[in-house]
Design an enzyme around this catalytic site. Structure first.
Site, PDB file in Angstrom:
ATOM      1  N   THR A  15       0.798  -1.272   0.077  1.00  0.00           N
ATOM      2  CA  THR A  15       0.035   0.103   0.061  1.00  0.00           C
ATOM      3  C   THR A  15       0.812   1.176   0.001  1.00  0.00           C
ATOM      4  O   THR A  15       0.461   2.339  -0.618  1.00  0.00           O
ATOM      5  CB  THR A  15      -0.892  -0.166   1.114  1.00  0.00           C
ATOM      6  OG1 THR A  15      -1.678  -1.076   1.256  1.00  0.00           O
ATOM      7  CG2 THR A  15      -1.690   1.307   1.416  1.00  0.00           C
ATOM      8  N   SER A  61       0.683 -10.406   0.054  1.00  0.00           N
ATOM      9  CA  SER A  61       0.406 -11.673   0.318  1.00  0.00           C
ATOM     10  C   SER A  61       1.064 -12.681  -0.695  1.00  0.00           C
ATOM     11  O   SER A  61       0.905 -13.810  -0.580  1.00  0.00           O
ATOM     12  CB  SER A  61      -1.039 -11.618   0.027  1.00  0.00           C
ATOM     13  OG  SER A  61      -1.900 -10.609   0.788  1.00  0.00           O
ATOM     14  N   THR A 279       4.110 -20.865  21.263  1.00  0.00           N
ATOM     15  CA  THR A 279       2.846 -20.918  21.954  1.00  0.00           C
ATOM     16  C   THR A 279       1.792 -20.150  21.199  1.00  0.00           C
ATOM     17  O   THR A 279       2.284 -19.148  20.318  1.00  0.00           O
ATOM     18  CB  THR A 279       2.810 -20.049  23.498  1.00  0.00           C
ATOM     19  OG1 THR A 279       1.543 -20.023  23.913  1.00  0.00           O
ATOM     20  CG2 THR A 279       3.659 -18.811  23.404  1.00  0.00           C
ATOM     21  N   GLN A 280       0.541 -20.554  21.170  1.00  0.00           N
ATOM     22  CA  GLN A 280      -0.504 -19.594  20.221  1.00  0.00           C
ATOM     23  C   GLN A 280      -0.660 -18.223  21.156  1.00  0.00           C
ATOM     24  O   GLN A 280      -1.211 -17.411  20.498  1.00  0.00           O
ATOM     25  CB  GLN A 280      -1.864 -20.175  20.722  1.00  0.00           C
ATOM     26  CG  GLN A 280      -1.656 -21.595  19.878  1.00  0.00           C
ATOM     27  CD  GLN A 280      -3.265 -22.237  19.899  1.00  0.00           C
ATOM     28  OE1 GLN A 280      -3.935 -21.705  20.285  1.00  0.00           O
ATOM     29  NE2 GLN A 280      -3.348 -23.778  19.381  1.00  0.00           N
TER      30      GLN A 280
END
Ligand code: ASP
Length: 346
Positions: A15, A61, A279-280
């Site tokens: 962007t 992306s 860890t999440q």
């Protein structure tokens, strides 16, 4: 010959490099070689700026390992000529890209600052100008004739972070990134304030720059959730040519203790697949063996990611698997901080 810092601005897409076509209202990429004409404020900075752009700028992306190598080679090929580098990418995958670049550059002695923006540079309310101008200032900053920063960083919305500690946390607000397990390296207010005690100090100024380009992309992130089935775990762990798994577990590194789950992990590790426990949780650290629910992981040979981010873990895994290390070497090196991505006390 000028004494001003020489800065290379690398535009890959995203962007930040867009302007609005006022007739159609659509966003389109602008010719980055004209950045100084577009943003005349840049001329007020006490440095010389050159720009280089991807031939076809990408939305982040579409980032992949070939583009990682392309960015690394742009920096490598101009490393001697420039004092600092500012890399513009889309923010969506910036935490991944900047983490990978941090591992690719060994013995880095110059600043590499990633930045981008939530609004295009041509937008009236844009955050792009501040992000870009301060990133260039950071890349120029020197003390005792040496760069203040000699690591890969990410600058966004008044904060400079160690790149391999960052995560994108917001798709909308200007404060799009966080570094949960390491404080900002610098903050921009009336003054640009560097937290000098937090900065990465190169071990040896005379060591030659090494750029590691053998990234292995046969890796996967497996995020656990209550109710995950044996079929899902099995099909992921038996993917052809799979070499590494970043296992996102609960809390301090906890996972189901069911036999089928532990057996599948054990089998994968015996098949030479490296598995790292992260860890999440947004912040905090994996402590393997702290709860009964992580002791079994440790026993079957899962590597502890400590307080590394998922983005950084997958980046480090691509790099270390590319180096073709033995199981023990991989474990020892993964559990050690290479570029400040893991806290000492974790
Ligand atoms: N989708 C864009 C990208 O990541 C968003 C941005 O530039 O921040 O390329």
């Amino acid at each position: 010959m000028t004494n001003k810092p020489q800065i290379l601005l690398v535009y890959t897409g995203g962007t930040i490099g867009m302007v609005k076509d006022y007739e159609s209202g659509a966003l389109k990429a602008f010719d980055f070689s004209q950045i100084l004409e577009r943003i005349p404020e840049l001329r007020q900075l006490n440095c010389d700026i050159e720009t280089i752009s991807f031939n076809k700028p990408i939305d982040s992306s579409n980032m992949n390992t070939d583009y990682f190598v392309q960015i690394a080679e742009i920096i490598e090929n101009s490393y001697a000529k420039f004092d600092g580098f500012v890399v513009l990418t889309g923010s969506d995958t910036m935490a991944y890209t900047s983490s990978v670049i941090s591992f690719m550059f060994e013995n880095l002695q110059k600043p590499v600052i990633f930045t981008g923006s939530q609004l295009p540079i041509g937008d009236l309310r844009t955050d792009a100008k501040e992000n870009l101008i301060t990133s260039i200032e950071v890349a120029c900053a020197r003390k005792n004739n040496k760069p203040i920063i000699s690591e890969v960083c990410l600058y966004f919305e008044y904060k400079l972070y160690r790149a391999n500690r960052t995560t994108k946390i917001n798709a909308e607000q200007f404060e799009a990134f966080a570094s949960m397990n390491y404080p900002p390296l610098a903050e921009s207010g009336v003054h640009l304030f560097f937290n000098e005690q937090l900065l990465y100090v190169p071990k040896d100024n005379s060591s030659k720059l090494v750029v590691r380009k053998r990234l292995n992309r046969n890796v996967v992130i497996l995020k656990l959730f209550p109710g995950i089935t044996k079929e899902v775990v099995q099909s992921i762990l038996t993917i052809k040519n799979l070499k590494g798994v970043v296992l996102e577990t609960y809390g301090a590194g906890n996972a189901p203790t069911e036999k089928w789950f532990i057996d599948l992990l054990k089998q994968a590790i015996n098949n030479d697949i490296r598995i790292v426990n992260v860890t999440q949780c947004a912040g905090g650290s994996v402590i393997m063996g702290h709860y009964e629910t992580s002791i079994k992981l440790k026993k079957v040979g899962v590597v502890g990611g400590k307080d590394i981010t998922t983005e950084s873990a997958i980046a480090k895994m691509m790099y270390l698997i590319g180096e073709e290390l033995s199981k023990n070497e991989f474990k020892a090196i993964f559990e050690t901080s290479l570029r400040g991505e893991i806290s000492k006390e974790s």
